[in-house]
Design a protein around this motif. Sequence first.
Motif, PDB file in Angstrom:
ATOM      1  N   ARG A   1       0.859  -1.194   0.000  1.00  0.00           N
ATOM      2  CA  ARG A   1       0.000   0.000   0.000  1.00  0.00           C
ATOM      3  C   ARG A   1       0.892   1.239   0.000  1.00  0.00           C
ATOM      4  O   ARG A   1       1.871   1.302   0.735  1.00  0.00           O
TER       5      ARG A   1
ATOM      6  N   SER B   1      -4.223   5.653   1.654  1.00  0.00           N
ATOM      7  CA  SER B   1      -3.323   4.789   0.888  1.00  0.00           C
ATOM      8  C   SER B   1      -4.124   4.013  -0.153  1.00  0.00           C
ATOM      9  O   SER B   1      -5.342   3.909  -0.066  1.00  0.00           O
TER      10      SER B   1
ATOM     11  N   VAL C   1      -3.799   0.319  -2.747  1.00  0.00           N
ATOM     12  CA  VAL C   1      -3.056  -0.900  -3.054  1.00  0.00           C
ATOM     13  C   VAL C   1      -2.315  -0.686  -4.368  1.00  0.00           C
ATOM     14  O   VAL C   1      -2.899  -0.219  -5.347  1.00  0.00           O
TER      15      VAL C   1
END
Length: 197
Positions: free
Chosen positions: A116, A125, A127
């Motif tokens: 992340r 954040s 992925v």
Amino acid sequence: MNASETELVDRRDDEIGSGARAFVDWIVVVAVALTVAFLVRGFLLAHFVVEGSSMDTTLTTGDRVFVNKLSYRLHDPNRGDVVVLHQINGATERDLIKRVVALPGETIEMTNCEVRVTEAGATESRVLSEPYLDRDVISATCGGDFDAVSVPADHVFVMGDNRSGSQDSRNLGPIAESDLVGRAFVVFWPRSDWRWL
């Protein structure tokens, strides 16, 4: 000495003169070629041989790659770049090949094999999409989770594509951009592995 003897001597002098000129021309050509090769090798382009499994299956032992040494003098590193970097351990120095996964000002962490990244100025954040990873190589451990790490200015966070078998920024910390030799951009040998990176 008659006229025909004079012509023969002149012809021999011309042959010696043209032979000397041809020799000097060859010396100049070789000197220019060596100078160009030295400049290209020293400042523009280098080749490296991959050793180890840290970039499996993108790169495997014995792959030879060309590295653009001028790349990061012209622009900043980009996420996803495959880079060669200097690593210094005590008295030993060797080059490593890894992938840039986080850039200056970003925060990176890994949980359950998910990387992340929080981009500079962002509050959440996301992925990281990593299509270059071979899911058959990535094990359930991925080398272990790690807590959030902030990447300082003029640094990048690098990881190997074989996450469970790579010594990278998880051990070494963020890498100074000045330690980047350049960007690997093509596998040129063996011919069966030829591809752009």
